[in-house]
Enzyme design. Structure first.
Site, mmCIF file in Angstrom:
data_model
loop_
_atom_site.group_PDB
_atom_site.id
_atom_site.type_symbol
_atom_site.label_atom_id
_atom_site.label_comp_id
_atom_site.label_asym_id
_atom_site.label_seq_id
_atom_site.Cartn_x
_atom_site.Cartn_y
_atom_site.Cartn_z
ATOM 1 N N SER A 124 0.832 -1.200 0.000
ATOM 2 C CA SER A 124 0.000 0.000 0.000
ATOM 3 C C SER A 124 0.868 1.252 0.000
ATOM 4 O O SER A 124 1.994 1.248 0.541
ATOM 5 C CB SER A 124 -0.852 -0.022 1.269
ATOM 6 O OG SER A 124 -1.450 1.234 1.476
ATOM 7 N N TYR A 148 -1.918 -0.519 10.676
ATOM 8 C CA TYR A 148 -2.176 -1.135 9.366
ATOM 9 C C TYR A 148 -0.973 -0.933 8.440
ATOM 10 O O TYR A 148 -0.452 -1.882 7.854
ATOM 11 C CB TYR A 148 -3.432 -0.532 8.725
ATOM 12 C CG TYR A 148 -3.537 -0.847 7.248
ATOM 13 C CD1 TYR A 148 -3.833 -2.141 6.816
ATOM 14 C CD2 TYR A 148 -3.305 0.137 6.272
ATOM 15 C CE1 TYR A 148 -3.904 -2.432 5.459
ATOM 16 C CE2 TYR A 148 -3.380 -0.157 4.922
ATOM 17 C CZ TYR A 148 -3.685 -1.441 4.513
ATOM 18 O OH TYR A 148 -3.743 -1.741 3.170
ATOM 19 N N LYS A 152 1.981 -3.636 6.641
ATOM 20 C CA LYS A 152 2.402 -3.713 5.232
ATOM 21 C C LYS A 152 3.915 -3.563 5.126
ATOM 22 O O LYS A 152 4.585 -4.276 4.389
ATOM 23 C CB LYS A 152 1.698 -2.640 4.399
ATOM 24 C CG LYS A 152 0.202 -2.846 4.259
ATOM 25 C CD LYS A 152 -0.109 -4.109 3.467
ATOM 26 C CE LYS A 152 -1.581 -4.397 3.365
ATOM 27 N NZ LYS A 152 -1.894 -5.714 2.798
HETATM 28 P P1 NAD Z 1 -11.114 -6.706 1.079
HETATM 29 O O1 NAD Z 1 -11.318 -6.616 2.538
HETATM 30 O O2 NAD Z 1 -12.250 -6.421 0.175
HETATM 31 O O3 NAD Z 1 -10.532 -8.146 0.702
HETATM 32 C C1 NAD Z 1 -9.688 -8.887 1.560
HETATM 33 C C2 NAD Z 1 -10.243 -10.298 1.592
HETATM 34 O O4 NAD Z 1 -9.384 -11.089 2.419
HETATM 35 C C3 NAD Z 1 -11.655 -10.371 2.194
HETATM 36 O O5 NAD Z 1 -12.491 -11.099 1.326
HETATM 37 C C4 NAD Z 1 -11.450 -11.103 3.529
HETATM 38 O O6 NAD Z 1 -12.557 -11.912 3.838
HETATM 39 C C5 NAD Z 1 -10.194 -11.907 3.252
HETATM 40 N N1 NAD Z 1 -9.360 -12.210 4.428
HETATM 41 C C6 NAD Z 1 -8.908 -11.358 5.381
HETATM 42 N N2 NAD Z 1 -8.123 -12.008 6.250
HETATM 43 C C7 NAD Z 1 -8.064 -13.303 5.836
HETATM 44 C C8 NAD Z 1 -7.420 -14.458 6.317
HETATM 45 N N3 NAD Z 1 -6.634 -14.436 7.405
HETATM 46 N N4 NAD Z 1 -7.586 -15.619 5.644
HETATM 47 C C9 NAD Z 1 -8.370 -15.674 4.536
HETATM 48 N N5 NAD Z 1 -9.000 -14.616 4.040
HETATM 49 C C10 NAD Z 1 -8.855 -13.432 4.679
HETATM 50 O O7 NAD Z 1 -9.866 -5.756 0.723
HETATM 51 P P2 NAD Z 1 -9.344 -5.244 -0.686
HETATM 52 O O8 NAD Z 1 -9.704 -3.822 -0.821
HETATM 53 O O9 NAD Z 1 -9.691 -6.200 -1.755
HETATM 54 O O10 NAD Z 1 -7.784 -5.291 -0.411
HETATM 55 C C11 NAD Z 1 -6.988 -6.409 -0.752
HETATM 56 C C12 NAD Z 1 -5.584 -6.180 -0.268
HETATM 57 O O11 NAD Z 1 -5.092 -4.953 -0.819
HETATM 58 C C13 NAD Z 1 -5.471 -6.045 1.249
HETATM 59 O O12 NAD Z 1 -4.297 -6.708 1.662
HETATM 60 C C14 NAD Z 1 -5.336 -4.554 1.467
HETATM 61 O O13 NAD Z 1 -4.608 -4.245 2.618
HETATM 62 C C15 NAD Z 1 -4.588 -4.129 0.215
HETATM 63 N N6 NAD Z 1 -4.835 -2.719 -0.123
HETATM 64 C C16 NAD Z 1 -6.117 -2.291 -0.332
HETATM 65 C C17 NAD Z 1 -6.360 -0.949 -0.616
HETATM 66 C C18 NAD Z 1 -7.768 -0.439 -0.813
HETATM 67 O O14 NAD Z 1 -7.975 0.781 -0.733
HETATM 68 N N7 NAD Z 1 -8.757 -1.274 -1.098
HETATM 69 C C19 NAD Z 1 -5.274 -0.042 -0.718
HETATM 70 C C20 NAD Z 1 -3.985 -0.521 -0.518
HETATM 71 C C21 NAD Z 1 -3.768 -1.867 -0.221
#
Ligand code: NAD
Ligand code: UDP
Length: 350
Positions: A124, A148, A152
């Protein structure tokens, strides 16, 4: 290629899975549904004609992971699974350290045991904290400002150590800026649980009338209109970068880090105006004090991804917001609405 997608039922994971299937990859998903439901998988099937293989479980469940690696000839992993709310991480840091870090450790140990060394990791822009000047370059100093962001950063460091001790690892650490938007079909999109904390889901709900008005957090930043500036990127462009990263790490063993953004920033007030245009609705807003922990401006230099991955964000801000609005209109209750009520479009965006 057979690809394990952790967190594949989530926002970015579902969009990436669609593209992987469309590129004829075999996708196996593990997701514990802690932040999603089974519904996106049905929607993925409606879009692609294929239901990805799915294991409901925690990435920290070593036995389940081993079973998956035994059953499927996994060649690479895209690791999305994790907890992602800055505010929640401040309230419960241990839960964030535990979920994000322990999952990654168990995943990497299992990958190594099964001789799978190709990994794409969701990092991120939060790793830059408020240190960086704009545009943000990958080699600028990192400094997370929330638990958070620190998870990362710690995972990035773990992956660095891993690669340093075993050169078979080929890793892409992808630093996302601000993913927004939804698949053109309106079938999959961002489904915040409870009150949205991010700007575009909040705007969507104000435009729908389910929230009264937007609170603009701060109008005294050092930006042309005083409101915060971010680099918003279409989630489908982001998904595309994952595919290209998989291809890249397969041919270039090493530890790679890429910013994924458009290279352009938009202020909160610009976003309100653009959302009004996309939705045809008026967005009432009021100015509030700065949100704690927020930075004034952040946008990426995305030249490295362009040069190495041959990737560039293509979709405009208007496309991002039109797609976000279509998703919101078709799914006022998010994934709670049954698929039967969803129109399936005849044409998909490229
Ligand atoms: P999201 O919450 O929609 O998806 C994450 C998924 O992981 C969810 O479906 C959740 O049920 C699953 N999950 C969480 N912990 C788990 C575990 N221990 N075992 C199995 N499944 C698990 O989030 P997203 O927006 O799709 O983000 C995906 C990744 O990208 C994350 O790692 C997030 O930190 C990173 N990210 C997201 C953003 C954003 O703005 N959306 C920005 C930067 C980084
Ligand atoms: N923002 C806002 N009101 C909201 C949500 C966000 O003014 O209800 C602002 C926030 O201060 C930041 C920008 O919108 O300047 C993007 O915020 P978001 O939470 O979407 O992304 P992040 O801050 O994590 O980059």
């Amino acid at each position: 290629m057979t690809i394990l997608v952790t967190g594949g039922a989530g926002y970015i994971g579902a969009h990436t899975t669609v593209q992987l299937i469309e590129q004829n990859h075999d996708v196996v998903i593990i997701d514990n549904l802690s932040h999603s439901t089974i519904e996106p998988l049905r929607r993925i099937e409606a879009i692609t004609g294929e239901m990805p293989r799915f294991y409901q479980g925690n990435v920290q469940d070593r036995q389940l992971l081993q079973l998956i690696f035994q059953r499927h000839n996994i060649e690479a992993v895209i690791h999305f699974a994790g907890s992602k709310s800055v505010g929640e991480s401040v309230a419960d840091p241990l839960a964030y350290y535990h979920n994000n870090i322990a999952s990654t450790l168990v995943l990497c140990q299992t990958m190594s045991r099964f001789n799978v060394f190709n990994l794409v990791f969701s990092s991120s822009a939060a790793v830059y904290g408020n240190n960086a000047s704009v545009p943000v370059l990958e080699n600028m100093p990192t400094q997370a400002t929330s638990p958070y962001g620190r998870t990362k950063l710690m995972i990035e460091q773990i992956l660095e150590d891993l690669h340093a001790t075993d050169s078979r690892w080929s890793i892409a650490r992808l630093r996302y800026f601000n993913p927004i938007g939804a698949h053109y079909s309106g079938l999959i999109g961002e489904d915040p649980q409870g009150l949205p904390s991010n700007l575009v889901p909040y705007l969507s709900q104000v435009a729908m009338g389910s929230l009264e008005q937007l609170a603009v957090f701060g109008d005294d930043y050092d930006t042309p209109d005083g409101t915060g500036i971010r680099d918003f990127i279409h989630v489908v462009d982001l998904a595309d970068a994952h595919q290209k990263s998989l291809h890249f790490i397969a041919g270039h063993p090493g530890l790679h880090t890429f910013n994924l953004g458009t290279g352009r920033g938009h202020s909160v007030l610009e976003m309100i105006a653009a959302f009004e245009l996309a939705s045809g609705k008026t967005i009432p807003y009021t100015i509030h004090p700065r949100r704690e922990g927020d930075i004034g401006k952040s946008w990426a230099c995305a030249e490295l991804a362009k040069a190495k991955l041959g990737w560039q964000a293509k979709r405009t801000l208007q496309q991002m917001l039109q797609d976000a609005w279509r998703w919101q209109l078709q799914n006022p209750e998010g994934y709670e609405q049954p698929l039967l009520n969803q129109p399936i479009p005849l044409r998909m965006a490229s």
